[in-house]
Scaffold this motif. Structure first.
Motif, PDB file in Angstrom:
ATOM      1  N   LYS A  17     -78.629  29.178  16.065  1.00  0.00           N
ATOM      2  CA  LYS A  17     -77.544  30.632  15.925  1.00  0.00           C
ATOM      3  C   LYS A  17     -76.065  29.877  15.101  1.00  0.00           C
ATOM      4  N   GLY A  20     -71.241  30.739  14.974  1.00  0.00           N
ATOM      5  CA  GLY A  20     -70.655  30.402  16.192  1.00  0.00           C
ATOM      6  C   GLY A  20     -69.425  29.237  15.267  1.00  0.00           C
ATOM      7  N   ARG A  78     -80.580  38.715  27.543  1.00  0.00           N
ATOM      8  CA  ARG A  78     -80.037  38.475  26.334  1.00  0.00           C
ATOM      9  C   ARG A  78     -80.111  36.869  27.075  1.00  0.00           C
ATOM     10  N   GLN A 141     -62.419  37.470  26.398  1.00  0.00           N
ATOM     11  CA  GLN A 141     -62.187  36.963  24.640  1.00  0.00           C
ATOM     12  C   GLN A 141     -60.818  36.175  24.591  1.00  0.00           C
ATOM     13  N   THR A 178     -60.653  37.244  16.892  1.00  0.00           N
ATOM     14  CA  THR A 178     -61.734  36.866  17.711  1.00  0.00           C
ATOM     15  C   THR A 178     -62.052  37.822  18.114  1.00  0.00           C
ATOM     16  N   TYR A 181     -64.208  40.753  17.017  1.00  0.00           N
ATOM     17  CA  TYR A 181     -65.411  40.607  16.484  1.00  0.00           C
ATOM     18  C   TYR A 181     -66.036  40.594  18.273  1.00  0.00           C
ATOM     19  N   ASP A 182     -65.129  39.748  18.714  1.00  0.00           N
ATOM     20  CA  ASP A 182     -66.507  38.916  20.104  1.00  0.00           C
ATOM     21  C   ASP A 182     -65.528  40.397  21.166  1.00  0.00           C
ATOM     22  N   TYR A 185     -68.857  42.208  20.111  1.00  0.00           N
ATOM     23  CA  TYR A 185     -70.012  41.593  20.293  1.00  0.00           C
ATOM     24  C   TYR A 185     -70.598  41.874  22.157  1.00  0.00           C
ATOM     25  N   HIS A 187     -70.301  44.402  23.548  1.00  0.00           N
ATOM     26  CA  HIS A 187     -70.805  45.838  23.911  1.00  0.00           C
ATOM     27  C   HIS A 187     -71.857  45.405  24.541  1.00  0.00           C
ATOM     28  N   GLN A 188     -72.964  44.664  23.309  1.00  0.00           N
ATOM     29  CA  GLN A 188     -74.259  44.940  23.658  1.00  0.00           C
ATOM     30  C   GLN A 188     -74.529  44.470  25.139  1.00  0.00           C
ATOM     31  N   ASP A 189     -73.814  43.884  25.859  1.00  0.00           N
ATOM     32  CA  ASP A 189     -74.237  42.764  27.016  1.00  0.00           C
ATOM     33  C   ASP A 189     -73.786  43.863  28.387  1.00  0.00           C
ATOM     34  N   SER A 200     -65.017  42.120  30.751  1.00  0.00           N
ATOM     35  CA  SER A 200     -65.075  41.865  29.137  1.00  0.00           C
ATOM     36  C   SER A 200     -63.919  42.930  28.580  1.00  0.00           C
TER      37      SER A 200
END
Length: 242
Positions: A17, A20, A78, A141, A178, A181-182, A185, A187-189, A200
Motif C-alpha cells: 500500500k 502512505g 479492516r 491524527q 494530514t 486526509y487522515d 480515512y 471515518h471508515q473505522d 480519533s
C-alpha cells in the motif's frame, strides 16, 4: 508479483500500500525543492535519499504500530488480517524486522549533515508515540501529522544547514494537510473504534467534520502561501495551490 504482495513482511511494512510512503515522502521533497536556490534544479541525490528513507521509516513505523496494536487490530474489521493480529508473524519476528529497517535507514541518516542527523533521529520519538495517542486522546491524527511531516523540517536542514521560518510554516501546513486526509480515512473505522475504545478526530468532530476540514484547509493554504512568499516563488507555485 501477487505472491510478493502476500508476503507477511511486505504486508507488515505496508509495501503493498504505497500511498502512505508517498504521504511521508512528499513533505521532505517539497522542503528540499523549496530550500534550493531559485532557478536551480533540486538536489536529485538528496531527493533519492529521502525516497529510500521514506520507504524504510514508513515500514518501521507501521511495524511499531502493529506491535503496539496487535490486540486492537484483531478487533477491527479492516485490520484484523494484518500479520501480527492474525498470528502469521510473531512479535519476536516483527522486532527483528523493525530493527533491520532502522539499521537500513542508518546509512542514509549518517550521510546528512550533523544537524539533520540529530533532527532525523528525534523523529523516532513521534513514530513510537503515535500508536499510544489513539488510546489517550481524540487527536491521534495530529500526532500522525507531526510525525509524517517531519521531513519538511529535515529536508530544509539537509539543504540549508539551519532551521528557518519557511520550514516551520511548511511543517505546519503539512500537519493541517494530514489532519484533513487522515480524519477522512478514520471515518471508515469509527464504528469499530467506538466499540473497542480507539479515539480519533473522526469521532471527536462527528457531524461537524466538514467544518473542521474547511478550517484545516484554510490553515494549510495560508501557510503554504506564506512559504511561497518567503522563498520568493513565482506563478507556477501558486497555480498548484488553486
Amino acid at each position: 508479483m501477487s505472491s510478493l504482495r502476500e508476503n507477511p513482511y511486505v504486508k507488515l511494512a505496508r509495501l503493498d500500500k504505497p500511498i502512505g510512503t508517498w504521504l511521508l515522502y512528499l513533505p521532505g521533497a517539497w522542503s528540499i525543492s523549496l530550500a534550493s536556490e531559485p532557478g536551480q534544479v533540486s538536489d536529485l541525490w538528496l531527493l533519492s535519499l529521502f525516497g529510500m528513507g521514506a520507504v524504510l521509516l514508513r515500514g518501521a513505523g507501521c511495524t511499531i504500530n502493529d506491535l503496539w496494536d496487535s490486540r486492537l487490530d484483531g478487533l477491527v474489521e479492516r485490520s484484523k488480517s494484518r500479520p501480527l493480529a492474525s498470528g502469521v508473524l510473531t512479535k519476536k519476528q516483527a522486532l527483528f524486522f523493525v530493527t533491520a529497517q532502522l539499521l537500513g535507514g542508518l546509512p542514509i541518516l549518517l550521510s546528512l549533515n550533523m544537524y539533520s542527523q540529530v533532527l532525523g533521529a528525534s523523529s523516532l520519538f513521534l513514530v513510537t508515540l503515535y500508536p499510544l495517542a489513539k488510546r489517550v486522546t481524540f487527536w491521534p491524527q495530529l500526532v500522525l501529522g507531526l510525525t509524517f511531516n517531519w521531513g519538511a523540517l529535515l529536508g530544509w536542514v539537509a539543504v540549508k544547514g539551519s532551521l528557518d521560518l519557511p520550514a516551520l510554516y511548511l511543517y505546519g501546513g503539512g500537519v493541517a494537510w494530514t489532519l484533513i486526509y487522515d480524519t477522512i480515512y478514520a471515518h471508515q473505522d469509527k464504528h469499530d473504534d467506538t466499540r473497542v475504545g480507539i479515539r480519533s478526530t473522526a469521532l471527536y468532530f462527528g457531524d461537524k467534520t466538514d467544518s473542521w476540514l474547511y478550517f484545516f484547509a484554510g490553515i494549510h493554504s495560508t501557510l503554504m502561501l506564506l512559504v511561497g512568499y518567503l522563498v520568493e516563488q513565482t506563478s507556477p507555485y501558486y497555480n498548484k495551490l488553486r
